[in-house]
Design an enzyme around this catalytic site. Structure first.
Site, PDB file in Angstrom:
ATOM      1  N   ASP A 196       0.854  -1.207   0.000  1.00 14.28           N
ATOM      2  CA  ASP A 196       0.000   0.000   0.000  1.00 14.28           C
ATOM      3  C   ASP A 196       0.885   1.251   0.000  1.00 14.28           C
ATOM      4  O   ASP A 196       0.634   2.218  -0.728  1.00 14.28           O
ATOM      5  CB  ASP A 196      -0.892   0.054   1.254  1.00 14.28           C
ATOM      6  CG  ASP A 196      -1.564  -1.281   1.538  1.00 14.28           C
ATOM      7  OD1 ASP A 196      -1.726  -2.065   0.601  1.00 14.28           O
ATOM      8  OD2 ASP A 196      -1.898  -1.523   2.716  1.00 14.28           O
TER       9      ASP A 196
HETATM   10  O1  F6P Z   1      -8.384  -5.553   2.395  1.00 13.53           O
HETATM   11  P1  F6P Z   1      -7.656  -6.827   2.627  1.00 13.53           P
HETATM   12  O2  F6P Z   1      -7.133  -7.435   1.368  1.00 13.53           O
HETATM   13  O3  F6P Z   1      -8.494  -7.788   3.421  1.00 13.53           O
HETATM   14  O4  F6P Z   1      -6.377  -6.534   3.470  1.00 13.53           O
HETATM   15  C1  F6P Z   1      -6.404  -5.733   4.642  1.00 13.53           C
HETATM   16  C2  F6P Z   1      -5.089  -5.720   5.246  1.00 13.53           C
HETATM   17  O5  F6P Z   1      -4.147  -5.314   4.276  1.00 13.53           O
HETATM   18  C3  F6P Z   1      -3.235  -4.469   4.868  1.00 13.53           C
HETATM   19  O6  F6P Z   1      -3.580  -3.140   4.620  1.00 13.53           O
HETATM   20  C4  F6P Z   1      -1.866  -4.640   4.360  1.00 13.53           C
HETATM   21  O7  F6P Z   1      -1.824  -4.358   2.991  1.00 13.53           O
HETATM   22  C5  F6P Z   1      -3.392  -4.800   6.301  1.00 13.53           C
HETATM   23  O8  F6P Z   1      -2.663  -4.046   7.080  1.00 13.53           O
HETATM   24  C6  F6P Z   1      -4.876  -4.806   6.395  1.00 13.53           C
HETATM   25  O9  F6P Z   1      -5.371  -5.190   7.596  1.00 13.53           O
END
Ligand code: F6P
Length: 306
Positions: free
Chosen positions: A250
């Site tokens: 991200d």
């Molecule tokens: O939206 P997704 O794919 O479930 O992932 C959420 C997770 O991804 C992250 O942002 C990391 O990319 C985490 O910190 C967050 O909890």
């Protein structure tokens, strides 16, 4: 303005412990909470790099309030769509040997709230950017993403997608400005392996043909690639001691956008900043301080491979 949309926001709870034994009390060494969700992270990092951003998302319960409160404290503009169910808490455990990632499904989004979010998107400024990242919460079907894109196109809101759902393939027909898959997503969604440079070039060319205008392919410690449909560049990665890989992708995306938009040039500096930021984030819990980005940028190299 770069809007970000997190349909499935989250608090991340990063725990460090010395070993994780089953059926026993594991005392932890350190716990950190952070306002999260993929596009929320993009807004936080854009803001750190002084780029105007506004975070949209569904937020509910004490956990949703925590995230909006934290964003407000950081002076990041938000447009929350409030729900009754509780925003998820994702747990990341580092036991000094391995990282365990416990990612929840997310809250229930009622139909009227889905409509409310579409109305919010209709109200966004024309000629802006919308980054859509992350998974879909309960009761949001993949076609909802297409409804969002259909609103954005006539408003000339350019779309940036970072989603791991197989629906990404269908959404390419809307010609998103940029997509940011990682190597696993390139395999799972498009069926391409990325073991050699030739395989990567073939994969990127194919994904362009399906509609993606630009592609930022992140491969963690193996570096990242950027393709604009004509040329492809590679940027290496800094070697770090990894604490948590969560949020690194991200942050890399946000760093890339902070240099690449709005002119869509200077992709080489954008790639170095993306790689440097991803590495700096991976060596801390959550997003960390981003205090080594400039140092790392000077140690990175970009090479054109096509
Ligand atoms: O939206 P997704 O794919 O479930 O992932 C959420 C997770 O991804 C992250 O942002 C990391 O990319 C985490 O910190 C967050 O909890």
């Amino acid at each position: 303005m770069i809007y970000t949309l997190t349909l499935n926001t989250a608090i991340d709870m990063n725990i460090r412990c010395q070993g994780l034994k089953p059926n026993s009390v594991n005392r932890t060494l350190h716990t950190e909470y952070s306002p999260n969700g993929k596009a929320v992270n993009v807004s936080i990092v854009l803001h750190k790099f002084d780029k105007p951003t506004c975070a949209l998302g569904f937020f509910g319960g004490f956990s949703g309030k925590y995230i909006t409160d934290e964003l407000t404290k950081m002076q990041i503009q938000t447009i929350p769509c409030l729900i009754d169910d509780i925003t998820r808490i994702n747990v990341f455990i580092n036991d000094e040997q391995n990282e365990y990632k416990l990612v929840s499904k997310g809250p229930f989004i009622p139909d009227n709230k889905k409509t409310e979010m579409l109305t919010i998107i209709e109200s966004l400024s024309n000629n802006s950017y919308l980054v859509i990242s992350g998974s879909l919460p309960n009761n949001i079907e993949p076609d909802y993403l297409a409804s969002i894109l259909k609103i954005c196109i006539p408003k000339n809101i350019k779309i940036i997608l970072d989603i791991s759902h197989t629906k990404l393939k269908d959404l390419l027909s809307y010609k998103p400005l940029l997509i940011k898959p990682n190597n696993d997503e390139l395999k799972d969604i498009f069926g391409f392996t990325t073991d050699t440079t030739e395989q990567i070039i073939t994969a990127l060319e194919n994904v362009h043909q399906q509609g993606a205008q630009n592609i930022l392919l992140t491969m963690g410690s193996k570096g990242l690639y950027f393709s604009n449909g004509k040329n492809i560049w590679f940027c290496n990665a800094i070697t770090i001691k990894q604490v948590s890989s969560a949020c690194a992708g991200d942050a890399s995306l946000a760093a890339f956008l902070s240099e690449w938009l709005p002119q869509q040039n200077n992709c080489q500096l954008a790639m170095k900043k993306a790689s440097a930021t991803g590495a700096n984030v991976a060596e801390s819990d959550g997003l960390g301080l981003l205090d080594k980005v400039s140092t790392y940028i000077n140690q990175l190299e970009v090479t054109q491979i096509k």
